[in-house]
Motif scaffolding. Structure first.
Motif, PDB file in Angstrom:
ATOM      1  N   GLN A 877       0.833  -1.211   0.000  1.00 56.76           N
ATOM      2  CA  GLN A 877       0.000   0.000   0.000  1.00 56.76           C
ATOM      3  C   GLN A 877       0.865   1.259   0.000  1.00 56.76           C
ATOM      4  OE1 GLN A 877      -2.450  -0.542   3.439  1.00 56.76           O
ATOM      5  NE2 GLN A 877      -3.868  -1.967   2.398  1.00 56.76           N
ATOM      6  N   ARG A 878       1.927   1.235   0.763  1.00 59.41           N
ATOM      7  CA  ARG A 878       2.820   2.398   0.784  1.00 59.41           C
ATOM      8  C   ARG A 878       3.472   2.642  -0.567  1.00 59.41           C
ATOM      9  NH1 ARG A 878       3.612   7.332   2.453  1.00 59.41           N
ATOM     10  NH2 ARG A 878       5.844   7.837   2.730  1.00 59.41           N
ATOM     11  N   LYS A 879       3.862   1.511  -1.213  1.00 59.58           N
ATOM     12  CA  LYS A 879       4.509   1.631  -2.539  1.00 59.58           C
ATOM     13  C   LYS A 879       3.541   2.229  -3.551  1.00 59.58           C
ATOM     14  CE  LYS A 879       6.567  -1.191  -6.176  1.00 59.58           C
ATOM     15  NZ  LYS A 879       6.955  -2.546  -6.595  1.00 59.58           N
ATOM     16  N   GLN A 880       2.308   1.755  -3.568  1.00 60.48           N
ATOM     17  CA  GLN A 880       1.309   2.257  -4.517  1.00 60.48           C
ATOM     18  C   GLN A 880       1.020   3.726  -4.266  1.00 60.48           C
ATOM     19  OE1 GLN A 880      -2.017  -0.361  -4.146  1.00 60.48           O
ATOM     20  NE2 GLN A 880      -0.927  -2.124  -5.051  1.00 60.48           N
ATOM     21  N   ALA A 881       0.981   4.125  -3.001  1.00 58.15           N
ATOM     22  CA  ALA A 881       0.714   5.531  -2.678  1.00 58.15           C
ATOM     23  C   ALA A 881       1.823   6.438  -3.199  1.00 58.15           C
ATOM     24  CB  ALA A 881       0.562   5.695  -1.169  1.00 58.15           C
ATOM     25  N   ILE A 882       3.064   6.014  -3.044  1.00 59.02           N
ATOM     26  CA  ILE A 882       4.206   6.841  -3.528  1.00 59.02           C
ATOM     27  C   ILE A 882       4.180   6.931  -5.040  1.00 59.02           C
ATOM     28  CG2 ILE A 882       6.718   6.883  -3.682  1.00 59.02           C
ATOM     29  CD1 ILE A 882       6.804   5.656  -0.868  1.00 59.02           C
ATOM     30  N   GLN A 883       3.903   5.789  -5.684  1.00 64.16           N
ATOM     31  CA  GLN A 883       3.862   5.814  -7.156  1.00 64.16           C
ATOM     32  C   GLN A 883       2.750   6.737  -7.661  1.00 64.16           C
ATOM     33  OE1 GLN A 883       3.453   1.692  -8.186  1.00 64.16           O
ATOM     34  NE2 GLN A 883       5.681   1.284  -8.080  1.00 64.16           N
ATOM     35  N   GLN A 884       1.603   6.726  -7.025  1.00 57.70           N
ATOM     36  CA  GLN A 884       0.496   7.587  -7.436  1.00 57.70           C
ATOM     37  C   GLN A 884       0.843   9.054  -7.235  1.00 57.70           C
ATOM     38  OE1 GLN A 884      -2.264   6.540  -8.945  1.00 57.70           O
ATOM     39  NE2 GLN A 884      -2.922   8.671  -9.189  1.00 57.70           N
ATOM     40  N   HIS A 885       1.498   9.346  -6.133  1.00 61.56           N
ATOM     41  CA  HIS A 885       1.895  10.724  -5.849  1.00 61.56           C
ATOM     42  C   HIS A 885       2.883  11.235  -6.894  1.00 61.56           C
ATOM     43  CE1 HIS A 885       2.959  14.301  -3.595  1.00 61.56           C
ATOM     44  NE2 HIS A 885       4.267  13.924  -3.646  1.00 61.56           N
ATOM     45  N   ARG A 886       3.835  10.401  -7.245  1.00 63.54           N
ATOM     46  CA  ARG A 886       4.836  10.815  -8.232  1.00 63.54           C
ATOM     47  C   ARG A 886       4.189  11.018  -9.610  1.00 63.54           C
ATOM     48  NH1 ARG A 886       9.927   6.929  -6.688  1.00 63.54           N
ATOM     49  NH2 ARG A 886      10.548   8.066  -4.795  1.00 63.54           N
ATOM     50  N   LYS A 887       3.232  10.167  -9.938  1.00 66.09           N
ATOM     51  CA  LYS A 887       2.560  10.307 -11.240  1.00 66.09           C
ATOM     52  C   LYS A 887       1.791  11.628 -11.305  1.00 66.09           C
ATOM     53  CE  LYS A 887      -0.653   7.905 -14.314  1.00 66.09           C
ATOM     54  NZ  LYS A 887      -1.514   6.719 -14.498  1.00 66.09           N
ATOM     55  N   THR A 888       1.147  11.971 -10.202  1.00 63.04           N
ATOM     56  CA  THR A 888       0.392  13.230 -10.152  1.00 63.04           C
ATOM     57  C   THR A 888       1.334  14.427 -10.298  1.00 63.04           C
ATOM     58  OG1 THR A 888      -1.221  12.179  -8.702  1.00 63.04           O
ATOM     59  CG2 THR A 888      -1.207  14.587  -8.770  1.00 63.04           C
ATOM     60  N   MET A 889       2.458  14.402  -9.636  1.00 65.34           N
ATOM     61  CA  MET A 889       3.425  15.483  -9.721  1.00 65.34           C
ATOM     62  C   MET A 889       3.959  15.608 -11.135  1.00 65.34           C
ATOM     63  SD  MET A 889       3.653  16.960  -6.781  1.00 65.34           S
ATOM     64  CE  MET A 889       5.210  17.813  -6.962  1.00 65.34           C
ATOM     65  N   ALA A 890       4.171  14.487 -11.763  1.00 65.59           N
ATOM     66  CA  ALA A 890       4.713  14.519 -13.131  1.00 65.59           C
ATOM     67  C   ALA A 890       3.702  15.113 -14.082  1.00 65.59           C
ATOM     68  CB  ALA A 890       5.103  13.113 -13.563  1.00 65.59           C
ATOM     69  N   ASP A 891       2.431  14.813 -13.924  1.00 58.75           N
ATOM     70  CA  ASP A 891       1.394  15.348 -14.825  1.00 58.75           C
ATOM     71  C   ASP A 891       1.256  16.864 -14.657  1.00 58.75           C
ATOM     72  OD1 ASP A 891       0.912  12.851 -15.780  1.00 58.75           O
ATOM     73  OD2 ASP A 891      -0.786  12.435 -14.437  1.00 58.75           O
ATOM     74  N   ASN A 892       1.380  17.369 -13.485  1.00 61.36           N
ATOM     75  CA  ASN A 892       1.236  18.795 -13.227  1.00 61.36           C
ATOM     76  C   ASN A 892       2.400  19.606 -13.783  1.00 61.36           C
ATOM     77  OD1 ASN A 892      -1.193  18.369 -11.933  1.00 61.36           O
ATOM     78  ND2 ASN A 892      -0.257  18.240  -9.889  1.00 61.36           N
ATOM     79  N   SER A 893       3.572  19.033 -13.846  1.00 64.31           N
ATOM     80  CA  SER A 893       4.757  19.769 -14.306  1.00 64.31           C
ATOM     81  C   SER A 893       5.002  19.617 -15.801  1.00 64.31           C
ATOM     82  CB  SER A 893       5.982  19.302 -13.524  1.00 64.31           C
ATOM     83  OG  SER A 893       6.200  17.931 -13.736  1.00 64.31           O
ATOM     84  N   ARG A 894       4.196  18.803 -16.522  1.00 64.74           N
ATOM     85  CA  ARG A 894       4.444  18.577 -17.948  1.00 64.74           C
ATOM     86  C   ARG A 894       4.006  19.843 -18.738  1.00 64.74           C
ATOM     87  NH1 ARG A 894       1.653  14.058 -18.758  1.00 64.74           N
ATOM     88  NH2 ARG A 894       3.436  12.814 -18.160  1.00 64.74           N
ATOM     89  N   PRO A 895       4.860  20.505 -19.754  1.00 63.27           N
ATOM     90  CA  PRO A 895       4.516  21.711 -20.538  1.00 63.27           C
ATOM     91  C   PRO A 895       3.438  21.415 -21.557  1.00 63.27           C
ATOM     92  CG  PRO A 895       6.620  20.821 -21.258  1.00 63.27           C
ATOM     93  CD  PRO A 895       6.226  20.040 -20.083  1.00 63.27           C
ATOM     94  N   GLU A 896       2.728  22.518 -21.888  1.00 62.06           N
ATOM     95  CA  GLU A 896       1.667  22.393 -22.889  1.00 62.06           C
ATOM     96  C   GLU A 896       2.257  22.187 -24.275  1.00 62.06           C
ATOM     97  OE1 GLU A 896      -0.753  25.794 -22.759  1.00 62.06           O
ATOM     98  OE2 GLU A 896      -1.448  25.448 -20.686  1.00 62.06           O
ATOM     99  N   ALA A 897       1.396  21.703 -25.162  1.00 60.15           N
ATOM    100  CA  ALA A 897       1.842  21.408 -26.539  1.00 60.15           C
ATOM    101  C   ALA A 897       2.266  22.696 -27.256  1.00 60.15           C
ATOM    102  CB  ALA A 897       0.702  20.757 -27.328  1.00 60.15           C
ATOM    103  N   GLY A 898       3.362  22.701 -28.000  1.00 60.49           N
ATOM    104  CA  GLY A 898       3.881  23.815 -28.799  1.00 60.49           C
ATOM    105  C   GLY A 898       4.787  24.716 -28.055  1.00 60.49           C
ATOM    106  N   SER A 899       4.847  24.569 -26.715  1.00 60.80           N
ATOM    107  CA  SER A 899       5.752  25.415 -25.937  1.00 60.80           C
ATOM    108  C   SER A 899       7.168  24.939 -26.066  1.00 60.80           C
ATOM    109  CB  SER A 899       5.316  25.424 -24.477  1.00 60.80           C
ATOM    110  OG  SER A 899       5.446  24.127 -23.937  1.00 60.80           O
ATOM    111  N   ILE A 900       8.056  25.939 -25.939  1.00 59.95           N
ATOM    112  CA  ILE A 900       9.474  25.635 -26.118  1.00 59.95           C
ATOM    113  C   ILE A 900      10.131  25.716 -24.734  1.00 59.95           C
ATOM    114  CG2 ILE A 900      11.612  26.364 -27.214  1.00 59.95           C
ATOM    115  CD1 ILE A 900       9.916  27.615 -29.424  1.00 59.95           C
ATOM    116  N   THR A 901      10.812  24.725 -24.428  1.00 61.68           N
ATOM    117  CA  THR A 901      11.533  24.694 -23.135  1.00 61.68           C
ATOM    118  C   THR A 901      12.918  25.235 -23.341  1.00 61.68           C
ATOM    119  OG1 THR A 901      10.296  22.745 -22.506  1.00 61.68           O
ATOM    120  CG2 THR A 901      12.303  23.204 -21.268  1.00 61.68           C
ATOM    121  N   PRO A 902      13.241  26.278 -22.635  1.00 61.38           N
ATOM    122  CA  PRO A 902      14.561  26.858 -22.802  1.00 61.38           C
ATOM    123  C   PRO A 902      15.648  25.925 -22.305  1.00 61.38           C
ATOM    124  CG  PRO A 902      13.427  27.898 -20.961  1.00 61.38           C
ATOM    125  CD  PRO A 902      12.459  26.999 -21.590  1.00 61.38           C
TER     126      PRO A 902
END
Length: 943
Positions: A877-902
């Motif tokens: 249960q602890r492992k699944q919780a950490i994996q879910q948290h990391r997935k959520t963080m990754a989705d929030n930090s991903r740039p929108e389409a067409g944007s250029i990352t410096p």
């Protein structure tokens, strides 16, 4: 090492089963090959194990350890050479191998283990004791055989002079040889010194009064020497002969004559100037003089039995009057009298052997016994719980009497260290304990008892109390032990202070000591205080070391009695006598007319008896006949049958104080004539003849009857041994009119024999006689036959040895140890049987086996997981919780389409780590931590 079979014929069964197995194998082709081969193997193994078990399969291996038992002769003939046997054993044990074991057995008449079988014996000298009067080496071999285990090589070393007078040594040696035990012999040789012995004494066994006869003595000697020969008749010297013995046999003769009828014993004693063994210089014999019965009249004080003596003389009865100190010292001396009359004789005047001889003579020989009363007779005379009381028809104590006045008795007993010394085979303190116990048994529940023991100080053993729990009181008395010094006055002062408070009618102190008091005190003033308090005191001095002057004064001042004894065994009698006297209820001094209680032969022709002025109170026994009783219901005259004899108790005196009117009574002689006729033994039957002799430790009796049809009659022999033990023997018919039997006779001396012939309960006749054993056969044979020992060694499969190392020599017959295998084979066959049935009955394929194997593994894994489920679930249960948290963080930090990352260079900052790689790294770390935790969980020991 080898394999062997107890029943090898069972192995022939193996080929018989080969063909059925072959047929089965051929007919089972429908089975898979692996399954058919497995069944075939199981069946072959099962049958093989069963047949090998039936054949008694054993594993045999050679034995090398020895068990050696030294069987040592402990009889009298080897007493002088015992040290040689001990030295031989000590030297032999030094030659023993480390694994060998040794034991030591000592034999005489019996056999004892002196040293048990051990690999490390510690031996210095023989400590065990056996009866040395006989030599029974066969018994020693039996005990040695029982000591040695079967799993060793076994040897017996017999150390003896070869003189056997009991048992069968040859038979035992052969028996051991058959069992694989080697019997070696070490002869004990001793130097032959000058030796002479009295071989026999012969005289007629039946005589008439006044008949002259010859006493013939035969002496055997290995040298010429002077001799002084004395002949004794009934303990008195009747002849002396100062002569010379020559080498070989010598005969001597003495003429004698006996006037008195009855049984008479003879003894010959030789004193040699040159001799080695003194024990064989004596011989015993006896004779029976036919005639009128002799009566022994024993009086306690001179002239006490004068009236009875006159009555016996008027009846023309053969009688002899003696004081108590001349009482016959042995049963064979007592046997010459048909009746013994004890006239006011105190028990203290008779030894323990005297009283036991009286009891045995009445019970087993049919002698008559009459006790006549007086102040020193019955209970007040100290006969309570003695062999004489057993033979009399009355108890010495008063039983069931409610009007007996109460007594406070305080026993003051010396328990100093000197009381632990032996006297007559017993410690004085032990006899004092027994005396105290017997004193309590005389008392009743209304009496009080106290026991005060003193050494340097006084200590209570039993505090003053009522005699309401006799067992508890006697248990306390049993704790009395000897130790310390002697201090009399403080203990007497404490006894006075205690006893004066007792609420009893009479109060009495008994003081017993064997020493001198270490303290002083005003004994006279203390005695006067006792007198005012109604306390009396008696004193008992034991041994020459006692302060007899002081004790005699204490008894006088205390208005009691003084006793001195060098024979400690009389202490219990003194205590009971004192206790009974202190009760003051046993001596009844009142004028009364005796009443007839029942009809009796004794009172035939007597219509009335004179008055009496007193008697000694007692209690008639249940099976006794009460003939005359007092006005209080106490017995005055009582009688009963005791074994083969009869006894009477006349509780008044002989006419000096209480029965003066009886001595002048015209029917007095008739009365005594009736009493003697009642107690006299039945006359000897002239139709019976008896022959008795002793040989090989056994006595043999043969009785012949004139009645040739008497085979259906009971012939019972009663024997009294020299040690006053009784034996009974039923004689068996051997021919028409003849009966015979044997009994144990291993003790030197005269054996008294009385044979009673009966039909049912009716006595038809009797005959008395005896047999004599002069000394142990150990002292009879001077020379030793060494060829006998050589024959014993040959019969036992051994040899005659002389060196200590031969006791553990490697010359024992080979022997193999055995381990039985058949029990294990049966166990294996039992285990294979269900397996064989399962393989044949269960239809299993390889797929089934694989499936079962997989299922088993899964079940094992599941069981493992279930065992880990709490921890494992939490981690998951602890492992699944950490994996879910990391997935959520990754989705929030991903740039929108067409944007250029410096790029990092453009932003002027530090280079950014790729987030996907970083997440993967964190995930791997989490999994690694989880794996470590699981691994620790698996390795953790389960509780």
């Amino acid at each position: 090492m080898a394999i062997s079979f107890n029943q090898p014929l069972w192995l022939l069964v193996l080929p018989i089963f080969a063909y059925p197995l072959y047929l089965w194998y051929g007919s089972s082709r429908h089975l898979p090959g692996w399954r058919r081969n497995l069944v075939m193997g199981l069946r072959i193994s099962l049958l093989l194990f069963l047949i090998l078990a039936l054949a008694g399969m054993e594993f045999r291996f050679p034995l090398h350890k020895q068990s050696v038992v030294f069987v040592v002769d402990g009889s009298a003939s080897c007493e002088q050479v015992r040290d040689r046997a001990e030295n031989f054993i000590q030297q032999a044990l030094k030659k023993k191998k480390a694994d060998d074991r040794a034991a030591i057995v000592l034999f005489g008449d019996d056999a004892r283990v002196d040293q048990p079988l051990t690999a490390d014996p510690s031996f210095n000298r023989i400590e065990s004791l056996v009866n040395p009067d006989y030599s029974n080496p066969g018994e020693g071999l039996k005990l040695a055989d029982a000591l040695m285990p079967r799993e060793t090589l076994r040897r017996v070393v017999l150390i003896s002079d070869g003189y056997e007078n009991s048992g069968d040594l040859m038979k035992e040696a052969a028996f051991l040889a058959d069992k694989g035990v080697r019997v070696d012999v070490l002869p004990l040789r001793q130097k032959q010194g000058p030796e002479a012995r009295v071989e026999s004494m012969v005289l007629p066994q039946r005589l008439y009064p006044g008949e002259r006869f010859n006493v013939r003595i035969k002496i055997d000697s290995n040298t010429a020497a002077p001799v002084m020969l004395r002949i004794y008749q009934d303990g008195e010297v009747i002849g002396e002969l100062d002569s010379q013995v020559n080498r070989g046999e010598n005969s001597f003769s003495l003429s004698a004559m006996i006037k008195e009828s009855g049984f008479h014993s003879f003894k010959a004693v030789a004193e040699f100037k040159k001799d080695t063994i003194a024990e064989n210089n004596i011989a015993h014999a006896f004779t029976m003089v036919q005639g009128p019965p002799a009566i022994l009249l024993v009086e306690g004080s001179p002239g006490e039995a004068a009236s009875i003596k006159r009555a016996l003389d008027s009846l023309d009865l053969d009688n002899r009057v003696i004081p108590a100190y001349k009482f016959p010292g042995s049963a064979d001396e007592l046997q010459r009298y048909a009746v013994v009359i004890l006239c006011n004789v105190p028990a203290q005047a008779l030894s323990a052997d005297n009283m036991e001889a009286v009891n045995m003579a009445v019970q087993n020989m049919g002698m008559g016994l009459i006790m006549v009363g007086g102040e020193q007779s019955f209970g007040p005379g100290g006969y309570f719980k003695t062999p004489v009381e057993k033979a009399l028809p009355v108890h010495m104590d008063l039983r069931g009497k409610k009007e007996i006045p109460s007594l406070g008795l305080l026993l003051v007993i010396d328990k100093s260290g000197s009381m632990s010394e032996n006297a007559g085979g017993y410690a004085k303190i032990d006899l004092a304990r027994e005396a105290a116990v017997q004193a309590t048994e005389v008392l009743g529940p209304m009496d009080q008892i106290g026991v005060l023991a003193f050494d340097s100080e006084a200590k209570w053993v039993v505090k003053m109390r009522k005699v309401d729990d006799l067992a508890a009181i006697q248990d306390d008395i049993a704790t009395l032990r000897a130790d310390g010094g002697t201090s009399i006055y403080p203990s007497l002062a404490l006894a006075y202070d205690t006893l004066k408070k007792a609420k009893t009618k009479y109060k009495h102190i008994i003081l017993l000591t064997d020493g001198q008091s270490a303290t002083t005190g005003d004994y006279y003033f203390l005695a006067r205080k006792m007198e005012k308090a109604g306390i009396t005191m008696s004193a008992v001095a034991v041994g020459d070391g006692a302060d007899t002057d002081l004790l005699e004064l204490l008894a006088e001042w205390g208005r009691g009695r003084y006793y001195f004894t060098n024979e400690a065994y009389t202490i219990p009698r003194i205590f009971t006598k004192e206790t009974i006297t202190a009760l003051r209820s046993y001596i009844v001094e009142e004028n009364f007319s005796p009443l007839k209680a029942s009809g009796s032969e004794i009172l035939q022709g007597i219509n009335a008896v004179p008055d009496l002025q007193g008697y000694v109170a007692s209690t008639v026994k249940d099976s006794a006949q009460l003939m005359l009783e007092s006005h209080r219901g106490d017995p005055v005259l009582a009688g009963w049958q005791y074994g083969l004899g009869r006894s009477l108790a006349f509780t008044s005196d002989a006419g000096g104080r209480w029965a003066a009117g009886w001595a002048a009574w015209e029917g007095y002689n008739h009365f005594w004539g009736n009493m003697l006729s009642w107690v006299l033994p039945r006359s000897q039957d002239s139709s019976l003849q008896m022959e008795a002799y002793i040989e090989g430790g056994r006595g043999y009796i043969k009785v012949d009857s004139d009645n040739l049809t008497a085979t259906s009659l009971i012939n019972r022999a009663n024997i009294i041994t020299p040690g006053l033990k009784s034996q009974r023997l039923e004689l068996q018919p051997t021919a028409p009119g003849s009966f015979a039997g044997s009994f144990s006779a291993r003790e030197p001396g005269v054996y008294l024999i009385n044979v009673l012939q009966k039909r049912g309960e009716e006595t038809l006749g009797s005959i008395s006689g005896g047999a004599a054993l002069s000394y142990s056969p150990e002292y009879g044979k001077v020379s030793r036959d060494e060829s006998f020992l050589q024959q014993v060694a040959a019969r036992g499969g051994g040899s005659v040895i002389s060196k200590p190392e031969e006791a553990f020599a490697d010359n024992l017959p080979p022997l193999k140890g055995i381990v039985e295998l058949w029990p294990w084979l049966l166990i294996l066959a039992t285990c294979l049987l269900p397996l064989d049935i399962a393989v044949r009955r269960l239809n299993l394929s390889r797929a089934d086996i694989k499936k079962a194997s997989s299922g088993w593994r899964r079940a094992t894994d599941n069981e493992f997981q279930e065992g880990l489920s709490p921890t494992y679930t939490r981690l998951q249960q602890r492992k699944q919780a950490i994996q879910q948290h990391r997935k959520t963080m990754a989705d929030n930090s991903r740039p929108e389409a067409g944007s250029i990352t410096p790029s990092s260079s453009e932003s002027g900052g530090s280079p950014r780590v790729d987030s996907s790689k970083q997440d993967k790294k964190h995930e791997e770390g989490s999994v690694l931590n989880t794996s470590r935790l699981l691994e620790r969980k698996r390795n953790r020991p389960r509780g």
